[in-house]
Structure formats: C-alpha cells, structure tokens
Design an enzyme around this catalytic site. Sequence first.
Site, PDB file in Angstrom:
ATOM      1  N   CYS A  48     129.556 -94.619 -41.788  1.00 24.19           N
ATOM      2  CA  CYS A  48     130.995 -94.847 -41.870  1.00 24.19           C
ATOM      3  C   CYS A  48     131.431 -94.694 -43.324  1.00 24.19           C
ATOM      4  O   CYS A  48     130.632 -94.844 -44.255  1.00 24.19           O
ATOM      5  CB  CYS A  48     131.306 -96.255 -41.356  1.00 24.19           C
ATOM      6  SG  CYS A  48     133.012 -96.801 -41.569  1.00 24.19           S
ATOM      7  N   HIS A  49     132.707 -94.408 -43.545  1.00 22.55           N
ATOM      8  CA  HIS A  49     133.238 -94.277 -44.911  1.00 22.55           C
ATOM      9  C   HIS A  49     133.001 -95.547 -45.729  1.00 22.55           C
ATOM     10  O   HIS A  49     132.836 -95.472 -46.949  1.00 22.55           O
ATOM     11  CB  HIS A  49     134.738 -93.956 -44.867  1.00 22.55           C
ATOM     12  CG  HIS A  49     135.029 -92.505 -44.628  1.00 22.55           C
ATOM     13  ND1 HIS A  49     134.894 -91.549 -45.609  1.00 22.55           N
ATOM     14  CD2 HIS A  49     135.445 -91.848 -43.526  1.00 22.55           C
ATOM     15  CE1 HIS A  49     135.210 -90.356 -45.121  1.00 22.55           C
ATOM     16  NE2 HIS A  49     135.553 -90.510 -43.861  1.00 22.55           N
ATOM     17  N   THR A  50     132.996 -96.702 -45.077  1.00 20.95           N
ATOM     18  CA  THR A  50     132.774 -97.952 -45.803  1.00 20.95           C
ATOM     19  C   THR A  50     131.388 -97.971 -46.444  1.00 20.95           C
ATOM     20  O   THR A  50     131.222 -98.420 -47.587  1.00 20.95           O
ATOM     21  CB  THR A  50     132.937 -99.158 -44.865  1.00 20.95           C
ATOM     22  OG1 THR A  50     134.224 -99.088 -44.240  1.00 20.95           O
ATOM     23  CG2 THR A  50     132.826-100.468 -45.622  1.00 20.95           C
ATOM     24  N   HIS A  70     126.423-100.281 -40.785  1.00 21.07           N
ATOM     25  CA  HIS A  70     127.081-101.322 -39.991  1.00 21.07           C
ATOM     26  C   HIS A  70     127.644-100.817 -38.667  1.00 21.07           C
ATOM     27  O   HIS A  70     128.224-101.589 -37.920  1.00 21.07           O
ATOM     28  CB  HIS A  70     128.184-102.008 -40.809  1.00 21.07           C
ATOM     29  CG  HIS A  70     129.312-101.114 -41.197  1.00 21.07           C
ATOM     30  ND1 HIS A  70     129.202-100.159 -42.170  1.00 21.07           N
ATOM     31  CD2 HIS A  70     130.580-101.038 -40.736  1.00 21.07           C
ATOM     32  CE1 HIS A  70     130.361 -99.533 -42.299  1.00 21.07           C
ATOM     33  NE2 HIS A  70     131.209-100.036 -41.429  1.00 21.07           N
ATOM     34  N   GLU A  71     127.480 -99.534 -38.354  1.00 19.06           N
ATOM     35  CA  GLU A  71     127.825 -99.035 -37.022  1.00 19.06           C
ATOM     36  C   GLU A  71     126.505 -98.757 -36.311  1.00 19.06           C
ATOM     37  O   GLU A  71     125.757 -97.862 -36.726  1.00 19.06           O
ATOM     38  CB  GLU A  71     128.643 -97.741 -37.105  1.00 19.06           C
ATOM     39  CG  GLU A  71     130.063 -97.937 -37.555  1.00 19.06           C
ATOM     40  CD  GLU A  71     130.904 -96.676 -37.405  1.00 19.06           C
ATOM     41  OE1 GLU A  71     132.124 -96.765 -37.561  1.00 19.06           O
ATOM     42  OE2 GLU A  71     130.335 -95.587 -37.142  1.00 19.06           O
ATOM     43  N   CYS A 100     132.886-116.854 -34.940  1.00 16.43           N
ATOM     44  CA  CYS A 100     132.094-118.076 -34.805  1.00 16.43           C
ATOM     45  C   CYS A 100     132.486-118.878 -33.572  1.00 16.43           C
ATOM     46  O   CYS A 100     131.735-119.717 -33.093  1.00 16.43           O
ATOM     47  CB  CYS A 100     132.225-118.939 -36.064  1.00 16.43           C
ATOM     48  SG  CYS A 100     133.855-119.733 -36.251  1.00 16.43           S
ATOM     49  N   CYS A 103     136.322-121.822 -35.536  1.00 21.76           N
ATOM     50  CA  CYS A 103     137.375-121.986 -36.544  1.00 21.76           C
ATOM     51  C   CYS A 103     138.759-121.764 -35.936  1.00 21.76           C
ATOM     52  O   CYS A 103     138.898-121.325 -34.788  1.00 21.76           O
ATOM     53  CB  CYS A 103     137.149-121.025 -37.715  1.00 21.76           C
ATOM     54  SG  CYS A 103     137.439-119.280 -37.306  1.00 21.76           S
ATOM     55  N   CYS A 106     139.350-118.142 -34.779  1.00 23.64           N
ATOM     56  CA  CYS A 106     138.650-117.786 -33.547  1.00 23.64           C
ATOM     57  C   CYS A 106     139.288-118.437 -32.322  1.00 23.64           C
ATOM     58  O   CYS A 106     139.278-117.872 -31.226  1.00 23.64           O
ATOM     59  CB  CYS A 106     137.177-118.167 -33.643  1.00 23.64           C
ATOM     60  SG  CYS A 106     136.219-117.083 -34.746  1.00 23.64           S
ATOM     61  N   CYS A 114     137.867-114.461 -38.527  1.00 29.47           N
ATOM     62  CA  CYS A 114     137.025-115.652 -38.538  1.00 29.47           C
ATOM     63  C   CYS A 114     136.845-116.210 -39.951  1.00 29.47           C
ATOM     64  O   CYS A 114     136.538-115.474 -40.890  1.00 29.47           O
ATOM     65  CB  CYS A 114     135.664-115.299 -37.942  1.00 29.47           C
ATOM     66  SG  CYS A 114     134.459-116.637 -37.954  1.00 29.47           S
ATOM     67  N   ARG A 118     134.126-113.701 -41.703  1.00 33.69           N
ATOM     68  CA  ARG A 118     134.980-112.588 -42.137  1.00 33.69           C
ATOM     69  C   ARG A 118     134.199-111.691 -43.090  1.00 33.69           C
ATOM     70  O   ARG A 118     133.349-112.147 -43.850  1.00 33.69           O
ATOM     71  CB  ARG A 118     136.221-113.136 -42.816  1.00 33.69           C
ATOM     72  CG  ARG A 118     137.331-112.107 -42.998  1.00 33.69           C
ATOM     73  CD  ARG A 118     138.559-112.735 -43.620  1.00 33.69           C
ATOM     74  NE  ARG A 118     139.042-113.903 -42.873  1.00 33.69           N
ATOM     75  CZ  ARG A 118     140.170-114.538 -43.157  1.00 33.69           C
ATOM     76  NH1 ARG A 118     140.920-114.138 -44.178  1.00 33.69           N
ATOM     77  NH2 ARG A 118     140.534-115.580 -42.441  1.00 33.69           N
ATOM     78  N   CYS A 178     132.895-100.206 -35.776  1.00 35.76           N
ATOM     79  CA  CYS A 178     133.796-100.276 -36.941  1.00 35.76           C
ATOM     80  C   CYS A 178     135.045 -99.422 -36.758  1.00 35.76           C
ATOM     81  O   CYS A 178     135.995 -99.828 -36.121  1.00 35.76           O
ATOM     82  CB  CYS A 178     133.038 -99.882 -38.216  1.00 35.76           C
ATOM     83  SG  CYS A 178     134.018-100.066 -39.737  1.00 35.76           S
ATOM     84  N   ARG A 373     131.701 -88.368 -36.975  1.00 36.64           N
ATOM     85  CA  ARG A 373     130.624 -89.338 -36.952  1.00 36.64           C
ATOM     86  C   ARG A 373     129.294 -88.627 -36.734  1.00 36.64           C
ATOM     87  O   ARG A 373     129.171 -87.754 -35.865  1.00 36.64           O
ATOM     88  CB  ARG A 373     130.837 -90.389 -35.856  1.00 36.64           C
ATOM     89  CG  ARG A 373     131.855 -91.467 -36.220  1.00 36.64           C
ATOM     90  CD  ARG A 373     131.344 -92.325 -37.369  1.00 36.64           C
ATOM     91  NE  ARG A 373     132.235 -93.422 -37.709  1.00 36.64           N
ATOM     92  CZ  ARG A 373     133.208 -93.339 -38.609  1.00 36.64           C
ATOM     93  NH1 ARG A 373     133.421 -92.190 -39.239  1.00 36.64           N
ATOM     94  NH2 ARG A 373     133.962 -94.409 -38.883  1.00 36.64           N
TER      95      ARG A 373
END
Length: 380
Positions: A48-50, A70-71, A100, A103, A106, A114, A118, A178, A373
């Site tokens: 991903c770009h992130t 993270h994907e 979670c 909170c 959530c 969250c 977060r 994502c 992707r």
Amino acid sequence: MSSTAGQVIRCKAAVAWEAGKPLVMEEVDVAPPQAMEVRVKILFTSLCHTDVYFWEAKGQTPLFPRIFGHEAGGIVESVGEGVTDLEPGDHVLPVFTGECKECRHCKSEESNMCDLLRINTDRGVMLNDGKSRFSIRGQPIYHFVGTSTFSEYTVVHVGCLAKINPAAPLDKVCVLSCGISTGLGATLNVAKPKKGSSVAIFGLGAVGLAAAEGARISGASRIIGVDLNANRFDEAKKFGVTEFVNPKDHDKPVHEVIAEMTNGGVDRSVECTGSVSAMISAFECVHDGWGVAVLVGVPNKDDAFKTHPMNVLNERTLKGTFFGNYKPRSDIPSVVEKYMNKELELEKFITHEVPFAEINKAFEYMLSGAGLRCIIKMDA
C-alpha cells in the site's frame, strides 16, 4: 492449539534496514503472543502507499530496522491469554487500526476511531509490554502499525484482526485491509449517494477507484472522475466512472467546470488525493441545498482548508472519514461478504502478483505508477 503454540517461530521476513533501501529477506524469530495478542501465519499480503511513504521516511522520524506491511490475509496460529473470539485455524485480515469494543468510540455507532488501537505509526512495539515480538539474533526489529505483514508469521493485537468467512479467497480479500475499504466506505458509509445521483471522485488511484466502486454499487447514474493524469481514465471505466475531467484541460476552476456539467453541482463528491486544493474543489463542486463532500486524502501538516462561509450556509455539507467509517472487527467481515455475493469486484484492483522472494518488485511497480495492487504470495 497448534504444535508451535508457546514457542518461538523462526521464519522469513522482508526487513527494511534503512529508509528507502530495498528490503532484505532475513530469518527472524517471532515470539509467542502475549495477553490479548494473536500470532498469525500470513499467506498473502499486498503493498500500500502507506508502506511506501513510511519506508521512504518522508517527513517522518525514521524507525528502523522495521518490518512493514498491513494489507494481508492469514490464518491464526496461536492466541495469547484473554483472547476468546479467535482460535487457531480462523481466517483473519489484519487491520492497521483496531476495535477494542470497550472505549467510547467503539461503543458509538457513529465512530470507528478506537481510543486504544487507533493507528500509531511511531510506536513500533506491542502495547502489552512495549517490546517487539520480532528479533534477529537477539536484535529487536520494529513493528509497523501493529501488523507487520511482510513476515511469514506476525503478532497482532486481537482488536486489529477481522475474523472472516473461511471460504473467502485470501489472495483477493487481503486488499480490504486498508485502502480499498477506505475508499469504498467513504462512499457507501459517509457520502451515501442515492440511486440515480451524480458523484465526483477526485483522484483515481486505488482509493479513488474504490470510492468509484462504491458509487457504482450505490447505483449512481453519473460518476465523474477528476485527475491530473489522463492515463488513468481508461482504467477508471472498469470501476463505473462515466465521465472525466482533467483540470489541466480547463482555464477555469475545476469546481466551476463540474457545476456547468451538472446543472449546479454534483450530489456527492469524494476527495482521495490529499491535495488541499482538491479538497476545496471537492467541497465547492457539490450542489447547494443537499450536496455532500467527503474528504479521504491526508493533507500536509501545514495545509489550511479555506472556503467562503456562504458555501456552508447554502447547505453544502463537508465530512471527513477514517478507514471508510468501518469498525475493523464488526464491519470488515460484511465487506468480505459483499465480495462473496458478487456485489463488490476486487479482481480489477489486483494488477500484479509476485512471490515473497521478489517483494521489492512490488515497490518498483508502486513507485513507477504501474498498476493498483500487487499481491505478494508468501509461500511461492
């Protein structure tokens, strides 16, 4: 429990030792999960770009060595103390932000941000004890956004795992962790266009095309794609985009161009570029009285959004969204079902596939602008 539960697992991981340098395939030790943690065997991951942004360390405090990613999609290997809603063998999607379930955010039906889980790009360690679960010959390797899926095994907080239908193909649905969900949810959950309405999408990268896919699913009759890169227009037609505007082709502001095309403005707009000028145009191009603009892109920290107050007083609405307003554990399983029910088309987002050993090719594809992707197969 699996035969490796409670033991350190040694596996392959693509480690970033320095900012902007190719990832290096290493043998890493992955510690067992602690309380409220889950160890996951990753089967497929995606770039991903992130990942690229923080790998390049642009404007960020470098945190290396690190395992990005993270994907992804994988299978639960073992669970730590206190984990009750997952067990070994479950199919899961790790998500960069969490839920979670305790909170105020959530428990709210209006928020997915969250307090505990977060997104935090600077942490690099697990919440439980402030330590990494990855090491190489005793040297800790930092985590990334709590997922670190560029490893054959990873450890994730249970709140950042969405349990999904085991029949769903992980090499397809892994992209929902994502950007695709972010763009899709921005349209379906926040903009909420009505059937037959008009929608403008600013930015036709993967997130923008996912927003267009959301407009297509909603039954929008006109989907106007706005992008400075005309090469993206043909690809965007696959996602339901019906018309195109390149701001460089006009000698007037793009919001005026769109207003003329649509008899006063579009019903909805979704901005997916992070450019503050595009954000302003996305807001000012919606119709007065009922128009809604949704901001998705992340601006530079010093940017300022400026528009005349009359644009608000004339009943245009401006909204923002984080991860498409999806709660990871509660909502992502239903997004997977949209794919399983053939409402959502994911194959058209996947333009490349590479084996894990060639993960740096995925970076090359992304940096060159080739494709959307790239799926990385871990056991290839």
